[in-house]
Design an enzyme around this catalytic site. Structure first.
Site, PDB file in Angstrom:
ATOM      1  N   LYS A  55       0.818  -1.219   0.000  1.00 39.54           N
ATOM      2  CA  LYS A  55       0.000   0.000   0.000  1.00 39.54           C
ATOM      3  C   LYS A  55       0.849   1.265   0.000  1.00 39.54           C
ATOM      4  O   LYS A  55       0.457   2.285  -0.554  1.00 39.54           O
ATOM      5  CB  LYS A  55      -0.924   0.009   1.225  1.00 39.54           C
ATOM      6  CG  LYS A  55      -1.964  -1.099   1.231  1.00 39.54           C
ATOM      7  CD  LYS A  55      -3.093  -0.828   0.272  1.00 39.54           C
ATOM      8  CE  LYS A  55      -4.150  -1.931   0.308  1.00 39.54           C
ATOM      9  NZ  LYS A  55      -5.155  -1.763  -0.752  1.00 39.54           N
TER      10      LYS A  55
ATOM     11  N   GLU B 280      -9.599   6.096   3.075  1.00 46.01           N
ATOM     12  CA  GLU B 280     -10.451   5.019   3.562  1.00 46.01           C
ATOM     13  C   GLU B 280      -9.541   3.823   3.783  1.00 46.01           C
ATOM     14  O   GLU B 280      -8.495   3.726   3.159  1.00 46.01           O
ATOM     15  CB  GLU B 280     -11.552   4.688   2.553  1.00 46.01           C
ATOM     16  CG  GLU B 280     -11.160   3.690   1.451  1.00 46.01           C
ATOM     17  CD  GLU B 280     -10.087   4.209   0.500  1.00 46.01           C
ATOM     18  OE1 GLU B 280      -9.968   5.438   0.345  1.00 46.01           O
ATOM     19  OE2 GLU B 280      -9.352   3.385  -0.076  1.00 46.01           O
TER      20      GLU B 280
ATOM     21  N   SER C 200       1.714  -9.571  -0.746  1.00 50.29           N
ATOM     22  CA  SER C 200       1.394  -8.138  -0.681  1.00 50.29           C
ATOM     23  C   SER C 200       1.612  -7.518   0.693  1.00 50.29           C
ATOM     24  O   SER C 200       1.805  -6.312   0.810  1.00 50.29           O
ATOM     25  CB  SER C 200      -0.046  -7.910  -1.136  1.00 50.29           C
ATOM     26  OG  SER C 200      -0.938  -8.684  -0.354  1.00 50.29           O
TER      27      SER C 200
HETATM   28  C1  PLP Z   1      -1.638  -6.827   2.566  1.00 54.43           C
HETATM   29  C2  PLP Z   1      -2.781  -6.473   1.689  1.00 54.43           C
HETATM   30  N1  PLP Z   1      -2.928  -7.114   0.521  1.00 54.43           N
HETATM   31  C3  PLP Z   1      -3.949  -6.840  -0.308  1.00 54.43           C
HETATM   32  C4  PLP Z   1      -4.903  -5.918   0.013  1.00 54.43           C
HETATM   33  C5  PLP Z   1      -6.043  -5.721  -0.932  1.00 54.43           C
HETATM   34  O1  PLP Z   1      -5.983  -4.532  -1.667  1.00 54.43           O
HETATM   35  P1  PLP Z   1      -5.615  -4.519  -3.187  1.00 54.43           P
HETATM   36  O2  PLP Z   1      -6.488  -5.508  -3.875  1.00 54.43           O
HETATM   37  O3  PLP Z   1      -5.878  -3.119  -3.617  1.00 54.43           O
HETATM   38  O4  PLP Z   1      -4.188  -4.872  -3.339  1.00 54.43           O
HETATM   39  C6  PLP Z   1      -4.795  -5.210   1.214  1.00 54.43           C
HETATM   40  C7  PLP Z   1      -5.801  -4.202   1.572  1.00 54.43           C
HETATM   41  O5  PLP Z   1      -5.945  -3.740   2.643  1.00 54.43           O
HETATM   42  C8  PLP Z   1      -3.709  -5.499   2.060  1.00 54.43           C
HETATM   43  O6  PLP Z   1      -3.552  -4.864   3.226  1.00 54.43           O
END
Ligand code: PLP
Lengths: 408, 272
Positions: free
Chosen positions: A101, A123, A390
């Site tokens: 993020k 948000e 992620s």
């Molecule tokens: C670690 C992590 N992965 C994925 C996401 C999902 O978001 P996005 O689909 O935009 O990557 C989030 C959202 O809070 C997150 O904290």
């Protein structure tokens, strides 16, 4: 592995078009009050995105503040257990603040700085975007207010406290389903009221144009690095990419730089919750239809009257009834596949990776890992999968403990 | 038959009177209250009824009207049931314009063409879709035009001259000027800046301009209407109706009429 339906003629760099559309998706569906602010943001972004000074500043922050490039790590022990393709993890969990993020918030904070606005709103679902926004606001000395569904405030209480420590104000949103979509409604209401002095940092590739485009561009650093690292480490491109899809920012960041590599299969993993067949999930690309919400046209989970329905996922960051418009388009043209992983499968992947590789993944990322664990055994040992890890799982410890019936 | 909106506003203009436009949410606080309240509002001197179509994510609404949407949805109100209600209203009222006000997704779900046909058959005169700015409204515009329903567009304090010129070129019926930067029911109305902006807009269009958001009593309605063709009152009524959820339809309608009377009287002081 031969099901790529990509039409070779698509020039992905031409999307979105001038009005923010990806095919029939995207666009700008907001009230009139916000339209001029979005025009302004678009003009500023178009000016800055090709400005070498702006890019240098962004790259410098990513290198020295975020800690990029993030490693591409060969999960050898896990791959061997699964007995198929070699799995590489793109370690976004090692970024400052613990998730992908921050790539986007660094970029949007720079835009905020150039715009002269003095107040930031955001948000958040899992709280990772809220933490990343509070972090950049602290660094720039800007006021920061974060909207978070009351349900998420409960299940991500560690992140709530982190945001407060960073000096942000966290508003628990009590309306609707009390999750991410309601937080986004409330952030929009704040923005329309304070549009003169406020920069709205949207945390994913959704919302009105130009957000899906600029968030994607900021997140593409993930895919650019991964492509280069994969070539360097293995001498070839991966055969498959896997990333979880909430709004879709970590996924598009990994996927986009590979879209023209036709040999690369792309898998976005949505939250299957209790199972797509139960209706209690957050998988609009698997089980939704196109509609309009939060400023863009995309696949949504809605009833026959066009009302948005409540979603369920064990992971707060995936618990959203919509998805970024570019994913909707990639699904329709067949360039990417969208699959679903249930809560229990994600939990199992969380435990496995923690024990086998000593890496504790976020529950969001665990959805991608769980799908990779299904995919790898169907592939050859010389094939390569890149999974976007992620975020890190520290924020989820209380959720996992509660599932285990343990009070921490 | 000409559109009721145009007929009504033209008649008011000739009489030198201001339009009173009221907003309630269909199905709020109880389904049986809406029809009774609509007729009672007409009897109390309301010129145009804006009928809110509830949506699960009413992003432009303040807390008062957002709660109205939640109550209406809990009562199973939908776009379809709203069209049925307008049809019922038309059984005994063939003159008062009804404008549906809501969000894009329920209309998308029904389909633009199907919506236009059914809305026309039900006796709807206008549609105001908060999250469908002119840039995204082309297709729906064409469908509405084909059946003689006006697409009512919003103008805001932030709207630039270039945008305003474009919007008025597409607009019909009347223009809805959003009096402040904010959500419905907000409390920071600035009468002076509304008058300035309206003076400016008058140079771009001869369409009537009604002003809404933030009007909460006879005084503010009068102050705003001094420079406008009409005043829109919403949160005041929806808030009161929400307090009366347990009461009969007649009690609810009577309470709404009590709120409307002084506003009608205030607007009529501007006549001449
Ligand atoms: C670690 C992590 N992965 C994925 C996401 C999902 O978001 P996005 O689909 O935009 O990557 C989030 C959202 O809070 C997150 O904290």
């Amino acid at each position: 592995m031969s099901e790529v339906k990509q039409s070779a003629a698509v020039d992905y760099s031409q999307f979105p078009d001038a009005r923010g559309h990806f095919g029939q998706y995207g666009g700008r569906f907001v009230s009139e009050t916000l339209m001029p602010a979005l025009d302004e943001l678009e003009q500023m972004y178009n000016r800055l995105k090709d400005d070498p000074d702006f890019q240098q500043e962004f790259d410098r922050d990513l290198a020295h503040y975020v800690g990029r490039p993030s490693p591409l790590y060969y999960a050898e022990r896990w791959s061997e257990r699964l007995g198929g393709a070699r799995i590489y993890l793109k370690r976004e969990d090692l970024n400052h603040t613990g998730a992908h993020k921050v790539n986007n918030t660094i970029g949007q904070a720079l835009l905020a700085k150039y715009s002269g606005k003095t107040r930031i709103i955001a948000e958040t679902g899992a709280g990772q975007h809220g933490v990343a926004s509070a972090t950049v606001a602290a660094r720039l000395g800007l006021k920061c207010e974060v909207y978070m569904g009351a349900e998420d405030v409960k299940r991500q209480s560690l992140n709530v406290y982190r945001m407060k420590l960073l000096g942000a104000t966290v508003h628990a949103v009590e309306s609707g389903s009390k999750t991410l979509k309601d937080a986004m409604n409330e952030a929009m209401r704040d923005w329309v009221t304070n549009v003169d002095d406020t920069f709205y940092i949207i945390g994913t590739v959704a919302g009105p144009h130009p957000y899906p485009q600029l968030v994607r561009d900021f997140q593409c650093v993930i895919g650019r690095e991964a492509r280069e690292q994969c070539l360097q480490q293995t001498g070839r491109l991966p055969d498959a990419l896997v990333a979880c899809v909430g709004g879709g920012s970590n996924a598009i960041g990994l996927f986009h730089p590979f879209l023209t590599d036709e040999s690369v299969q792309i898998y976005g993993v949505e939250a299957g919750g209790y199972g797509v067949e139960t209706g209690k999930h957050a998988a609009p690309l698997n089980d939704g239809i196109p509609g309009v919400l939060h400023g863009n046209r995309t696949y949504l989970m809605e009833d026959e009257d066009g009302q948005i329905i409540e979603t369920h996922s064990v992971s707060a960051g995936l618990d959203y009834p919509g998805v970024g418009p570019e994913h909707a388009w990639l699904k329709d043209i067949g360039r990417a596949n969208y699959v679903a992983i249930n809560d229990d499968e994600a939990m199992e992947a969380f435990r496995t990776l923690t024990r086998v590789e000593g890496i504790m993944p976020a529950l969001e990322s665990s959805h991608a890992l769980a799908y990779a664990a299904k995919l790898a055994p169907t592939m050859d040992k010389d094939q390569i999968i890149i999974v976007n890890l992620s975020g890190r799982g520290d924020k989820d410890i209380l959720t996992v403990a509660a599932i285990d019936g343990i009070e921490v | 038959m000409g559109n009721r909106i145009t007929t009504t506003l033209e008649a008011l203009r000739q009489q030198g009177r201001k339009a009173l436009v009221t907003y309630i949410v269909n199905g709020d606080p109880v389904p049986q209250a809406t029809l009774v309240t609509m007729h009672a509002m007409v009897d109390a001197g309301v010129d145009i009824i804006e009928l809110g179509v509830p949506f699960s994510d009413p992003m432009a609404e303040g807390p008062v009207i957002a709660l109205g949407h939640e109550r209406a949805l809990a009562n199973k109100t939908s776009l379809r049931s709203t069209l049925a209600l307008v049809k019922q209203f038309r059984e005994t009222n063939s003159t008062t314009p009804v404008v549906l006000m809501g969000y894009a997704n329920p209309v998308e779900r029904m389909g633009y063409a199907a919506f236009a046909t059914q809305a026309q058959a039900a006796g709807v005169d206008g549609l105001l879709t908060v999250d469908l700015p002119p840039e995204e409204a082309e297709e729906l515009n064409a469908e509405l035009k084909a059946v003689g329903i006006e697409n009512i567009f919003l103008l805001a304090p932030t709207t630039t001259d270039a945008r305003a010129s474009h919007i008025v070129s597409l607009a019909g019926g009347f223009l809805y000027y959003v009096s402040l930067k904010g959500v419905t029911g907000a409390g920071h109305l600035d009468v002076g800046s509304v008058a300035t902006k309206l003076g400016h807009l008058r140079q771009l269009t001869s369409l009537p301009i009604c002003v809404g958001f933030g009007i909460k009593d006879a005084e503010s309605a009068k102050a705003i209407a001094a420079s406008a063709d009409g005043a829109v009152v919403g949160s005041l009524l929806v808030g009161r109706m929400g307090q009366l959820a347990g009461e009969s339809a007649e009690t609810i309608a009577a309470a709404v009429v009590e709120l409307i009377k002084p506003i009608r009287a205030g607007l009529d002081e501007l006549s001449g």
